[in-house]
Design an enzyme around this catalytic site. Structure first.
Site, PDB file in Angstrom:
ATOM      1  N   HIS A  99      24.936  10.541 153.231  1.00 30.91           N
ATOM      2  CA  HIS A  99      24.251  10.406 154.514  1.00 30.91           C
ATOM      3  C   HIS A  99      22.859   9.800 154.322  1.00 30.91           C
ATOM      4  CE1 HIS A  99      22.899  12.580 158.471  1.00 30.91           C
ATOM      5  NE2 HIS A  99      22.932  11.273 158.586  1.00 30.91           N
ATOM      6  N   GLU A 102      23.215   6.199 153.459  1.00 31.08           N
ATOM      7  CA  GLU A 102      23.491   5.385 154.642  1.00 31.08           C
ATOM      8  C   GLU A 102      22.190   5.012 155.355  1.00 31.08           C
ATOM      9  OE1 GLU A 102      24.059   6.118 159.102  1.00 31.08           O
ATOM     10  OE2 GLU A 102      25.397   7.454 157.995  1.00 31.08           O
ATOM     11  N   HIS A 103      21.294   5.967 155.479  1.00 30.18           N
ATOM     12  CA  HIS A 103      20.001   5.693 156.118  1.00 30.18           C
ATOM     13  C   HIS A 103      19.155   4.752 155.264  1.00 30.18           C
ATOM     14  CE1 HIS A 103      19.435   8.774 159.470  1.00 30.18           C
ATOM     15  NE2 HIS A 103      20.680   8.975 159.061  1.00 30.18           N
ATOM     16  N   GLU A 200      17.472  15.910 160.932  1.00 31.31           N
ATOM     17  CA  GLU A 200      18.696  15.628 161.680  1.00 31.31           C
ATOM     18  C   GLU A 200      19.744  16.700 161.431  1.00 31.31           C
ATOM     19  OE1 GLU A 200      22.360  12.387 161.674  1.00 31.31           O
ATOM     20  OE2 GLU A 200      20.384  11.728 160.955  1.00 31.31           O
TER      21      GLU A 200
END
Length: 878
Positions: A99, A102-103, A200
């Site tokens: 994750h 991905e960012h 998040e």
């Protein structure tokens, strides 16, 4: 479990989806059929070429010779071309490395080193979609566009981002996690965890249903990557290092671990050449070792329990438990088995005629099915889950018994013939429906199976003993315990820091702040020129007419044997005290029964004869005036052209004789709706904050808060808590008289040229059938403005808009105290209408002086207790 469903399987195997309409041209598909197995194209070898006439496409499967990268192209006469590349990302811990990666790859690359190139491409592109997704075992990067040059530009940006990212340490601190002073410029302020993904995921786990679904997967599949949180568990994220992030990229974001997908009418050769030259030619084959091994099957079922935060907005505060039984099924690469299981899941749980709906929902044991219920094909091994949310702890054993008994009943009796026919009809509708985002839907649909190298195998599944019963109950100290655990983790990090480390944290915080404050040079990114854009927008001809004095718009389209119907009914005459009931009316009007059909028969009829029937509130702002708007409800439905009379008969019965006499049925629907709204706050808290912040800025925003904001959530909670719903039932016929009134109605129909006359005839009959409901009623608001439906036509048909010339926008700051460990914050500014010269500048934020038009703003926060806000008299605390 489903062995007595032979009739269903027989029908499924014999089902055909050949429609009467075919695409107007098949040039893309015909070009693709020219490829031959073994053909070499720009470093790729063609492995398979398959025509798929039911979807009007030709698929071409290829493999990259040097790296082994897999490629699937779907050639179809669709100008909305799509690209996606996905990598099998299988972490073995919960640090959230896929994750965070991905960012981080979206923070700049070798050719395009500016920060956040994806966001900056939004105003340099005509993309119809741009995003990235992290799933449990893969990460996907898709985009779509209708412009060929734009496709080339975006492909360059995407390829460079995923294969050659900068992966700067500063980007890792920003996107992943970091230790930083609460006030970066004040070294005496306390140290705390910060980071985009860190915060998040704290927000993600504020959602009880998401928390439950995560635990369910982790505990049902405990042997490999599914046992961890791919998105990142907040307390594990600070264990990830920058070096580990870079290593994960090197081992997982490699062509040997990549699956490419393209869709549309652009030539495949161009895609292959660009991908080869800009990316794949720079790599050699590796052995990524990312395959997910089969889960070892248990020899006996397991039971487990987790806790969650209490829900202050739950329909019944005393019933906040969740219980599900989850069954591990077959491998999703056995595509026929997986497809069959998903259909059997629908037969068991979908709609009021399904066995589990009758057994679990109608007795009102819980507020609704758990959101985890149904077939899940997102992991290597599929699963089926059944259970309830919003139930009392005392009902745990009762629910377990009902589930076991219902499964026995399904084994013994199977499913009703009409229920099976309805499901097969639904599949046919899905096959025929032509969506503008078909390519994206296709990419998403095949992602999980293709990620595990799947091919079709046609055989049935057998039962297994791999079953998990997972319960969840609220813990009053849940958030407090989370905060204590985070503080403990923070102190573990801090206690070993030297003075030099403290100084380094402070300096890095200032460095990151400086970088974030620096205007980025986006000139390295590709951009479209005016000459790259078609100067003329394609014209869609429509015909305006009337049916029973109701305006009707007809549009001939290649709908593949489908007919689409929409109607707008304004609510100008509805009394103000009934407005807040409009969303409830919309959600139940097609589910209570009508005519000679009870609610079960109505649901079955809708599934057998339509692609769905829905009613929803609608607010349409005027293009020239922010204080002028249209308010009403939208009726939507679709059907196969052979079922036109049946669809309009259903609408006629809903208009003429809806059933408003079943309080128990209404209570079930109210509880489900209230639970869905409550669950949605933590999932879409930012949207609720935006809606509330805008409330005092425009009349449309005020109405939107009434229909879909926190006001509606709290209203539905009050309705759900009522012991007697008779007063609510009495309001529904009153609302119906104002809303389902042909006097306030206009319609639109889309169909093929061959079926348009039939569709128009059915609309005419429909209007005749409901003519008795027509009555002219006085608008509640004094100022009504009529606007022609088509200013260029001679027709007198018009829309009736509400004008509020005396509306005064004002600033308001609203704070909702909710049991979350994150804040959802929004600030909204009243700007300009669509036709204003500055509208485009606001929309693109290209001009530096755009904020000079700023007038009045509204602010809203949804979050945990905040003493400073509570003491501030400028805030309205809810």
């Amino acid at each position: 479990m489903f062995r007595h469903c032979k009739v269903f399987i027989t029908k499924l195997k014999n089902l055909s989806f050949q429609g009467s309409w075919r695409s107007r041209g098949s040039s893309a598909g015909e070009r693709a059929l020219q490829y031959t197995v073994g053909q070499k194209i720009h470093g790729f070898t063609v492995k398979e070429v398959t025509a798929v006439p039911d979807l009007f496409l030709t698929s071409v499967k290829l493999s990259h010779d040097a790296t082994g990268a897999q490629y699937l192209h779907a050639a179809r006469d669709d100008s909305n071309n799509l690209f996606s590349v996905q990598f099998r990302t299988t972490p073995m811990d919960s640090t959230g490395v896929p994750h965070i990666l991905e960012h981080t790859v979206l923070c700049g690359s070798q050719r395009f080193p500016c920060r956040d190139p994806f966001f900056k491409m939004l105003n340099r592109s005509l993309s119809t979609f741009m995003n990235a997704f992290t799933a449990s075992d893969y990460t996907m990067y898709p985009f779509s566009t209708q412009n060929a040059k734009d496709f080339h530009n975006l492909l360059s940006v995407y390829l460079d981002a995923v294969f050659f990212p900068c992966l700067r340490e500063l980007d890792f601190w920003q996107e992943g996690w970091r230790l930083e002073h609460k006030t970066p410029t004040d070294p005496s302020s306390r140290l705390m965890f910060k980071g985009v993904v860190f915060n998040e995921m704290k927000g993600e786990f504020s959602d009880n249903e998401r928390l439950y679904a995560q635990h369910l997967q982790n505990k049902l599949l405990p042997d490999h990557t599914y046992a961890v949180v791919s998105g990142g568990e907040p307390l594990a994220i600070p264990d990830l290092t920058w070096e580990q992030l870079k290593h994960f990229h090197a081992t997982h974001y490699h062509p040997s671990n990549a699956w490419f997908f393209t869709y549309g009418d652009l030539p495949l050769e161009q895609h292959l050449q660009q991908i080869e030259e800009e990316a794949l030619s720079k790599f050699e084959r590796t052995e990524p070792n990312t395959a997910v091994p089969p889960q070892t099957h248990w020899d006996k079922p397991r039971v487990d329990h987790v806790t969650c935060r209490p829900d202050a907005l739950a329909p019944d505060p005393m019933k906040q438990n969740t219980l599900c039984m989850s069954y591990l099924l077959g491998d999703i690469t056995d595509t026929f088995e997986a497809f069959t299981l998903s259909l059997l899941s629908s037969l068991m749980i979908s709609g009021p005629n399904s066995p589990f709906y009758k057994a679990l929902i109608e007795p009102e044991i819980g507020s609704d099915f758990s959101s985890s219920v149904g077939f899940d094909g997102s992991a290597r091994l599929a699963s089926f889950t059944i259970g309830l949310q919003g139930m009392a702890e005392a009902d745990t054993e009762t629910v377990k018994h009902i589930i076991a008994q219902s499964i026995d009943d399904i084994i013994a009796t199977g499913f009703e013939e009409e229920q099976i026919e309805a499901l097969l009809h639904k599949i046919e509708i899905q096959m025929k429906h032509q969506s503008t985002s078909f390519g994206l839907a296709l990419a998403s649909y095949i992602a999980s199976c293709w990620n595990h190298d799947g091919d079709p195998i046609q055989h049935y599944f057998k039962d297994n003993t791999h079953r998990l019963t997972l319960t969840m109950s609220p813990d009053e100290r849940f958030l407090e315990k989370q905060a204590e655990a985070e503080e403990q983790k923070l102190q573990q990090k801090i206690q070993n820091l030297s003075d030099a480390d403290h100084k380094d944290i402070y300096e890095k915080g200032l460095q990151l702040l400086a970088v974030q404050s620096t205007t980025q040079d986006a000139s390295c990114l590709p951009a479209l020129k005016v000459s790259d854009i078609e100067p003329i927008i394609p014209y869609t001809p429509v015909q305006l007419g009337t049916a029973g004095s109701v305006p009707v718009q007809c549009c001939e389209q290649p709908t593949n044997g489908m007919v689409y119907f929409r109607a707008m009914c304004n609510l100008n005459s509805l009394p103000e005290d009934l407005k807040i009931y409009v969303p409830l009316f919309c959600s139940v009007i097609t589910k209570l029964g009508c005519g000679e059909l009870d609610y079960r028969q109505q649901a079955q009829r809708i599934e057998l004869k339509t692609g769905g029937m829905s009613v929803s509130p609608q607010i349409i702002p005027d293009t020239d005036d922010l204080d002028l708007y249209e308010q009403g409800i939208i009726l939507s439905s679709s059907c196969l052209d052979r079922n036109l009379p049946d669809m309009f008969q259903l609408w006629s019965d809903i208009f003429n004789s809806p059933h408003f006499d079943d309080e128990q049925r209404l209570r079930v629907l109210v509880m489900m709706s209230a639970q869905e709204l409550s669950n949605g706050i933590s999932y879409s808290g930012h949207m609720y904050a935006m809606t509330r912040a805008a409330r005092t800025l425009a009349p449309t925003a005020d109405l939107q808060e009434t229909f879909g904001g926190m006001d509606q959530v709290k209203f539905m909670k009050r309705i759900a808590e009522m012991t007697d719903l008779t007063s609510v039932l009495r309001k529904l016929p009153r609302i119906k008289r104002h809303l389902l009134n042909p006097e306030n109605m206009r319609c639109a129909v889309n169909a093929t040229p061959q079926k348009m006359s039939d569709a128009a005839g059915e609309v005419e009959r429909f209007m005749g059938n409901i003519a008795a409901n027509r009555k002219e009623r006085k608008p509640v608001r004094p100022t009504v403005v009529e606007r022609a439906l088509d200013p260029q036509a001679a027709s007198s048909a018009s829309r009736k808009l509400i004008s509020e010339p005396h509306f005064k926008p004002c600033q308001m700051k609203t704070y909702f105290q909710l049991p979350f460990n994150v804040n959802f914050v929004s600030e909204c500014v009243r700007t300009v209408p669509f036709s204003h010269a500055d509208y485009a500048r606001y929309n693109t934020l290209l001009e530096n002086d755009v904020c000079s038009l700023r007038q009045t703003c509204g602010v809203a926060i949804l979050g945990p207790e905040n003493e400073s806000i509570r003491k501030d008299p400028s805030w309205v605390v809810k």
